[in-house]
Enzyme design. Sequence first.
Site, PDB file in Angstrom:
ATOM      1  N   CYS A 192       0.841  -1.203   0.000  1.00  0.00           N
ATOM      2  CA  CYS A 192       0.000   0.000   0.000  1.00  0.00           C
ATOM      3  C   CYS A 192       0.876   1.252   0.000  1.00  0.00           C
ATOM      4  O   CYS A 192       1.864   1.329   0.730  1.00  0.00           O
ATOM      5  CB  CYS A 192      -0.913   0.013   1.220  1.00  0.00           C
ATOM      6  SG  CYS A 192      -2.040   1.395   1.169  1.00  0.00           S
TER       7      CYS A 192
ATOM      8  N   CYS B 111       0.360   4.693   6.925  1.00  0.00           N
ATOM      9  CA  CYS B 111      -0.304   4.496   8.223  1.00  0.00           C
ATOM     10  C   CYS B 111       0.639   3.770   9.162  1.00  0.00           C
ATOM     11  O   CYS B 111       1.036   2.633   8.891  1.00  0.00           O
ATOM     12  CB  CYS B 111      -1.591   3.696   8.028  1.00  0.00           C
ATOM     13  SG  CYS B 111      -2.609   4.366   6.709  1.00  0.00           S
TER      14      CYS B 111
ATOM     15  N   CYS C  22       0.192   0.016  10.161  1.00  0.00           N
ATOM     16  CA  CYS C  22      -0.253  -0.989   9.201  1.00  0.00           C
ATOM     17  C   CYS C  22       0.819  -1.908   8.620  1.00  0.00           C
ATOM     18  O   CYS C  22       1.833  -1.456   8.092  1.00  0.00           O
ATOM     19  CB  CYS C  22      -1.002  -0.317   8.063  1.00  0.00           C
ATOM     20  SG  CYS C  22      -1.819  -1.534   7.006  1.00  0.00           S
TER      21      CYS C  22
ATOM     22  N   CYS D  15     -16.822  -8.690   4.441  1.00  0.00           N
ATOM     23  CA  CYS D  15     -16.122  -7.414   4.243  1.00  0.00           C
ATOM     24  C   CYS D  15     -14.942  -7.659   3.308  1.00  0.00           C
ATOM     25  O   CYS D  15     -14.118  -8.533   3.587  1.00  0.00           O
ATOM     26  CB  CYS D  15     -15.626  -6.877   5.584  1.00  0.00           C
ATOM     27  SG  CYS D  15     -16.927  -6.820   6.826  1.00  0.00           S
TER      28      CYS D  15
ATOM     29  N   CYS E 143     -19.730  -5.544   2.658  1.00  0.00           N
ATOM     30  CA  CYS E 143     -19.083  -4.280   3.009  1.00  0.00           C
ATOM     31  C   CYS E 143     -17.766  -4.248   2.226  1.00  0.00           C
ATOM     32  O   CYS E 143     -17.167  -5.313   1.995  1.00  0.00           O
ATOM     33  CB  CYS E 143     -18.814  -4.246   4.514  1.00  0.00           C
ATOM     34  SG  CYS E 143     -17.782  -2.874   5.043  1.00  0.00           S
TER      35      CYS E 143
ATOM     36  N   CYS F 297     -19.463   2.336   7.811  1.00  0.00           N
ATOM     37  CA  CYS F 297     -18.796   1.621   8.906  1.00  0.00           C
ATOM     38  C   CYS F 297     -17.518   2.404   9.178  1.00  0.00           C
ATOM     39  O   CYS F 297     -16.688   2.553   8.278  1.00  0.00           O
ATOM     40  CB  CYS F 297     -18.469   0.192   8.476  1.00  0.00           C
ATOM     41  SG  CYS F 297     -17.444  -0.689   9.655  1.00  0.00           S
TER      42      CYS F 297
ATOM     43  N   ARG G 212     -18.305  -3.297  16.732  1.00  0.00           N
ATOM     44  CA  ARG G 212     -17.583  -4.518  16.370  1.00  0.00           C
ATOM     45  C   ARG G 212     -16.224  -4.627  17.051  1.00  0.00           C
ATOM     46  O   ARG G 212     -15.385  -3.728  16.936  1.00  0.00           O
ATOM     47  CB  ARG G 212     -17.391  -4.527  14.852  1.00  0.00           C
ATOM     48  CG  ARG G 212     -16.984  -5.839  14.307  1.00  0.00           C
ATOM     49  CD  ARG G 212     -17.178  -6.102  12.831  1.00  0.00           C
ATOM     50  NE  ARG G 212     -17.622  -5.070  11.944  1.00  0.00           N
ATOM     51  CZ  ARG G 212     -18.896  -4.794  11.665  1.00  0.00           C
ATOM     52  NH1 ARG G 212     -19.845  -5.465  12.280  1.00  0.00           N
ATOM     53  NH2 ARG G 212     -19.224  -3.856  10.817  1.00  0.00           N
TER      54      ARG G 212
HETATM   55  N1  SAM Z   1      -6.794   0.313   3.106  1.00  0.00           N
HETATM   56  C1  SAM Z   1      -8.153   0.596   3.530  1.00  0.00           C
HETATM   57  C2  SAM Z   1      -8.202   1.826   4.410  1.00  0.00           C
HETATM   58  O1  SAM Z   1      -7.186   2.161   4.985  1.00  0.00           O
HETATM   59  O2  SAM Z   1      -9.286   2.374   4.545  1.00  0.00           O
HETATM   60  C3  SAM Z   1      -8.695  -0.584   4.270  1.00  0.00           C
HETATM   61  C4  SAM Z   1      -8.142  -0.751   5.616  1.00  0.00           C
HETATM   62  S1  SAM Z   1      -8.681  -2.128   6.468  1.00  0.00           S
HETATM   63  C5  SAM Z   1     -10.308  -1.839   7.029  1.00  0.00           C
HETATM   64  C6  SAM Z   1      -7.734  -1.998   7.885  1.00  0.00           C
HETATM   65  C7  SAM Z   1      -8.250  -1.124   8.967  1.00  0.00           C
HETATM   66  O3  SAM Z   1      -7.930  -1.808  10.141  1.00  0.00           O
HETATM   67  C8  SAM Z   1      -7.582   0.213   8.962  1.00  0.00           C
HETATM   68  O4  SAM Z   1      -8.473   1.208   8.476  1.00  0.00           O
HETATM   69  C9  SAM Z   1      -7.231   0.417  10.427  1.00  0.00           C
HETATM   70  O5  SAM Z   1      -8.214   1.215  11.075  1.00  0.00           O
HETATM   71  C10 SAM Z   1      -7.265  -0.963  11.033  1.00  0.00           C
HETATM   72  N2  SAM Z   1      -5.914  -1.489  11.252  1.00  0.00           N
HETATM   73  C11 SAM Z   1      -4.957  -1.693  10.311  1.00  0.00           C
HETATM   74  N3  SAM Z   1      -3.830  -2.134  10.901  1.00  0.00           N
HETATM   75  C12 SAM Z   1      -4.101  -2.236  12.236  1.00  0.00           C
HETATM   76  C13 SAM Z   1      -3.333  -2.634  13.370  1.00  0.00           C
HETATM   77  N4  SAM Z   1      -2.047  -3.009  13.266  1.00  0.00           N
HETATM   78  N5  SAM Z   1      -3.920  -2.627  14.580  1.00  0.00           N
HETATM   79  C14 SAM Z   1      -5.219  -2.241  14.704  1.00  0.00           C
HETATM   80  N6  SAM Z   1      -5.991  -1.835  13.678  1.00  0.00           N
HETATM   81  C15 SAM Z   1      -5.426  -1.833  12.454  1.00  0.00           C
HETATM   82 FE1  SF4 Z   2      -2.884   1.188   3.318  1.00  0.00          FE
HETATM   83 FE2  SF4 Z   2      -2.917  -0.091   5.640  1.00  0.00          FE
HETATM   84 FE3  SF4 Z   2      -3.292   2.518   5.586  1.00  0.00          FE
HETATM   85 FE4  SF4 Z   2      -5.199   0.930   4.579  1.00  0.00          FE
HETATM   86  S1  SF4 Z   2      -4.544   1.041   6.712  1.00  0.00           S
HETATM   87  S2  SF4 Z   2      -4.410   2.795   3.654  1.00  0.00           S
HETATM   88  S3  SF4 Z   2      -3.911  -0.752   3.771  1.00  0.00           S
HETATM   89  S4  SF4 Z   2      -1.413   1.445   4.964  1.00  0.00           S
END
Ligand code: SAM
Ligand code: SF4
Length: 319
Positions: A53, A57, A60, A97, A129, A189, A261
């Site tokens: 990606c 973030c 992530c 989802c 979703c 959501c 959730r």
């Molecule tokens: N890439 C898309 C976005 O960022 O909107 C989909 C993301 S997907 C729903 C992952 C979601 O899970 C992120 O929006 C974040 O809120 C959460 N997430 C990702 N990595 C995480 C982590 N290490 N611990 C907790 N929540 C996490």
């Molecule tokens: Fe990309 Fe992860 Fe951020 Fe979603 S949460 S935009 S997958 S880096």
Amino acid sequence: MYTKSIETIEELKKLHDSPLMTLVSQAHAVHKQFHNLEEVQVCNLISIKTGGCPEDCKYCAQSSFYATGVKAEPMLSLEKVLEEAKKALARGATRICLGAALREVRDGRQFEEILSMVKAITELGVEVCCTLGMLKESQAERLKEAGLYAYNHNLDSSENFYKTIITTRSYEDRLRTLDVVEKAGIGVCCGAILGMGETVEDRLAFLLTLAKRDPLPQSIPINRLTAVKGTPLEGASPLSFWDMLRMIACTRLVIPQAMIRLSSGRIEMSYEMQALSFFAGANSIFMGEKLLTVANSSVDQDEQMFSLLGLRKKRAFSS
Ligand code: SAM
Ligand code: SF4
């Protein structure tokens, strides 16, 4: 009926900090008014496009900025996604989802394939979703036509704290996609991550941002940070369950209609912690061995918890 209206961060902080038994019993009373205590919705998150990606973030595993060992993979085929979805439905999931490690949706072959996934899974009679990053109006309209029930786009925290966690997009970008999704008539959501180093005020500011939206979000994932090795947050100190419980109770009190959730980090929660979270207002989980790229509670453990607590799996379209 439910009466409490909370407008300011001060009011919400007072509620959040109130004696825990009082807070949880208030949330439980509101939960009973709006939801069936014995029902928990089972969702299943399928990572249709994993890794690589372009966003940064800090939490992530899928960000290409960090050496987490998660590799960029091609998008799954429609057949593979349908196979995963049917396995989840057989376990009682009523919401599928589709998650993608994308900054935004791009028109073209990939989006067409996602539309056929949405259509095919909708035809199985369950909620679909998508969480694909930022969306344009025309794309939201096409997702709606394909049968999309909800779109996930997490705000994660307060606007203030957000800029310390993500620099490749703004809070405003996120809010704009929520507007686009609402305008297309798709349910929102939108959730948070707790334990990234944010303050309680940041968490509550997130909640008030959601509470001020019209329409209110349909579901709110509450993530506990999974401290992924190789990300800047790998060393974050684990969130206290009591902070998680307070946030669940406040979410239930502030947005009583929404599905709440338990998402990332549930694997570290005992049955007792999860039972208390359900009592305080959480009423949905992700079931399945993985949550995108991180481990989740096992299906057997969850089935055992459902029978231990006498919980039923909530029907689709019943919230
Ligand atoms: N890439 C898309 C976005 O960022 O909107 C989909 C993301 S997907 C729903 C992952 C979601 O899970 C992120 O929006 C974040 O809120 C959460 N997430 C990702 N990595 C995480 C982590 N290490 N611990 C907790 N929540 C996490
Ligand atoms: Fe990309 Fe992860 Fe951020 Fe979603 S949460 S935009 S997958 S880096």
